[in-house]
Design an enzyme around this catalytic site. Structure first.
Site, PDB file in Angstrom:
ATOM      1  N   GLN A  73       0.813  -1.212   0.000  1.00 22.84           N
ATOM      2  CA  GLN A  73       0.000   0.000   0.000  1.00 22.84           C
ATOM      3  C   GLN A  73       0.852   1.271   0.000  1.00 22.84           C
ATOM      4  O   GLN A  73       2.025   1.255   0.360  1.00 22.84           O
ATOM      5  CB  GLN A  73      -0.914   0.012   1.223  1.00 22.84           C
ATOM      6  CG  GLN A  73      -2.073  -0.954   1.160  1.00 22.84           C
ATOM      7  CD  GLN A  73      -3.006  -0.754   2.338  1.00 22.84           C
ATOM      8  OE1 GLN A  73      -3.032  -1.552   3.258  1.00 22.84           O
ATOM      9  NE2 GLN A  73      -3.763   0.326   2.306  1.00 22.84           N
ATOM     10  N   HIS A  74       0.212   2.362  -0.376  1.00 20.36           N
ATOM     11  CA  HIS A  74       0.692   3.742  -0.196  1.00 20.36           C
ATOM     12  C   HIS A  74       1.793   4.187  -1.148  1.00 20.36           C
ATOM     13  O   HIS A  74       1.932   5.381  -1.393  1.00 20.36           O
ATOM     14  CB  HIS A  74       1.212   3.980   1.233  1.00 20.36           C
ATOM     15  CG  HIS A  74       0.270   3.657   2.334  1.00 20.36           C
ATOM     16  ND1 HIS A  74      -1.004   4.177   2.403  1.00 20.36           N
ATOM     17  CD2 HIS A  74       0.413   2.869   3.425  1.00 20.36           C
ATOM     18  CE1 HIS A  74      -1.601   3.726   3.496  1.00 20.36           C
ATOM     19  NE2 HIS A  74      -0.763   2.930   4.123  1.00 20.36           N
ATOM     20  N   ASP A 226      -2.063  -4.913  -0.280  1.00 23.88           N
ATOM     21  CA  ASP A 226      -1.634  -6.189   0.294  1.00 23.88           C
ATOM     22  C   ASP A 226      -2.476  -6.623   1.485  1.00 23.88           C
ATOM     23  O   ASP A 226      -2.808  -7.805   1.628  1.00 23.88           O
ATOM     24  CB  ASP A 226      -0.148  -6.151   0.657  1.00 23.88           C
ATOM     25  CG  ASP A 226       0.260  -4.955   1.500  1.00 23.88           C
ATOM     26  OD1 ASP A 226      -0.601  -4.123   1.865  1.00 23.88           O
ATOM     27  OD2 ASP A 226       1.465  -4.849   1.812  1.00 23.88           O
TER      28      ASP A 226
END
Length: 466
Positions: A73-74, A226
């Site tokens: 992520q991110h 994820d």
């Protein structure tokens, strides 16, 4: 035999699983490493993905119907008008945007308004803060950015046949800081405030929608983050809380309603099924154990033995395991601290035990935060590399104050991506039902661990006033 493929593009590596679509049985797998860094050229992920795929698909027992990607992520992936990366992707564990995160969180109405609109208060892990950092520190590169993607968006778009527009899902979009989980829409005004303008963003797909197809004719699932993929791979439902002990530590649960925590401890993400995934993340999990083992000059099996040989509470030693800074609590510049040292307790056994207890205390705080937001905790599913530790399994039930089960070791992010792919291929209302096999951890009395939790909280307050 119908097959699907699930990809896990994590911080450390890419894993690819070939799975029987009806049962979830894993038939083949491949793996390729990533660089150990907090910024990575996304083309390296693509090369690793192709390598892992080649290994997994060398001998297929049937036709592949679909593929999907679960990605970390991110991470900020910026591409120019020709689709080439503008700069290396800034990963979730790159904390250079901490000053921008603090400024953003204080603006736009403050933390409460951020939580109401985006489900989360932005910290330095979030994509929006990395965009703000890029605009401030690398303005020439920022001017070249035509499109902003996340890791799984990038990989899915590169695996697709030419001409298909990039896509994402609610789960991964909810970790950007410029998406509204409650309405499922991008928030361009927040992008403008952080970056100065609104680059092109991927279209948002529903849980079972397709992002197109590969040149081989395989259907592409929407892809997801994820943690969302792991929940899907585990088949997590109401009352199930997942504690994942990988590079980072995460505590998350599937919920019917969005979360909005003005303190920033709980991130109000979406999941990969159309529901929500309130989540607490720590930066330091399994690597706390590996670092402690290296310090003691032992392997992880011996670290386990040492920790189990120590008494509850590690003789008074308390480890605040913020070895790489910390996300929850919000202490990006912190370092690890060992308190309570005395001549009588300075033993390898106590240090090993303090590492296990300190790592799990941070996650127990996360579980308490989820409970405070109304999350039902019927059982905890303990996954990730450190979940294989006998000491972790012995300590976790007491610190979490809940029954704990350890599902059989598996690549649950890749498995969840494969399940999403199977769902997209089937076109059904719900994903296929795959059986989960797990082992209960030894029961423990939470009252016996109250002093451990209290000592950890006291040490954190003394060192960090938090």
């Amino acid at each position: 035999m119908a097959l699907t493929i699930g990809i896990d593009s994590s911080t450390q590596s890419t894993k690819a699983l070939v799975v029987e679509a009806e049962t979830g049985q894993v038939l083949a797998q491949g793996r390729a490493a990533h660089p150990d860094a907090t910024e990575v050229d996304p083309r390296v992920w693509l090369a690793a993905c192709r390598d892992a795929l080649a290994q997994a698909t060398a001998e297929l027992p049937g036709p592949v119907s679909a593929l999907a990607v679960g990605g970390q992520q991110h991470g900020l992936v910026t591409v120019d008008a020709e689709g080439a990366p503008v700069r290396p992707a800034l990963l979730w564990n790159d904390l250079r945007s901490a000053p921008e995160a603090a400024e953003l969180a204080a603006g736009l109405g403050g933390p409460g308004e951020w939580a109401r609109r985006t489900g989360s208060v932005p910290g330095p892990s979030f994509t929006v803060t990395k965009l703000a950092w890029l605009a401030r520190h690398e303005p020439a590169l920022a001017d070249r950015v035509a499109r902003v993607l996340l890791a799984d968006d990038w990989l899915t778009s590169r695996l697709a046949e030419p001409g298909q527009l990039p896509a994402t899902d609610r789960g991964d979009a909810s970790g950007t800081g410029y998406f509204a989980p409650a309405t499922g829409e991008w928030l361009p005004e927040i992008l403008t405030a952080a970056f100065g303008r609104v680059p092109e963003l991927p279209r948002i797909l529903g849980p079972a929608e397709s992002a197109g197809q590969t040149p081989e004719g395989w259907l592409l699932g929407a892809g997801t983050g994820d943690n969302m993929a792991a929940a899907l791979g585990l088949g997590a439902g109401p009352g199930d809380v997942v504690v994942s002990l990988g590079t980072s530590g995460t505590v998350f649960a599937v919920a019917e309603h969005p979360a909005a925590d003005a303190s920033g401890a709980v991130a109000g993400f979406c999941d990969a099924t159309g529901r929500y995934l309130p989540l607490v993340c720590t930066l330091n999990a399994a690597r706390v154990l590996t670092a402690t083992a290296q310090l003691l000059g032992v392997d992880l099996a011996e670290l386990d033995r040492l920790a189990l040989a120590a008494t509850l509470g590690a003789g008074g030693l308390v480890l605040l395991p913020y070895l790489d800074g910390e996300r929850t609590p919000d202490l990006p510049n912190a370092s690890g601290t060992l308190t309570g040292l005395r001549r009588a307790n300075m033993t390898p056994e106590n240090l090993a035990r303090a590492a296990v207890e300190g790592m799990l205390c941070g996650l127990a705080d996360g579980l308490a935060a989820l409970r405070a937001h109304g999350v039902e905790v019927r059982r905890v599913l303990l996954v990730g590399g450190a979940a294989r530790s006998a000491a972790v399994r012995a300590v976790a039930p007491g610190l979490f104050a809940a029954p704990v089960e350890a599902p059989e070791p598996a690549e649950y992010v890749a498995l969840g991506a494969a399940r999403q792919a199977a769902w997209a291929a089937a076109g059904t209302a719900e994903p296929p039902v795959w059986q989960l096999r797990s082992e209960p951890c030894p029961a423990a009395n939470p009252d016996d661990y109250a002093e451990v939790r209290a000592a950890y909280s006291t040490a954190r307050g003394q060192v960090h006033d938090y």
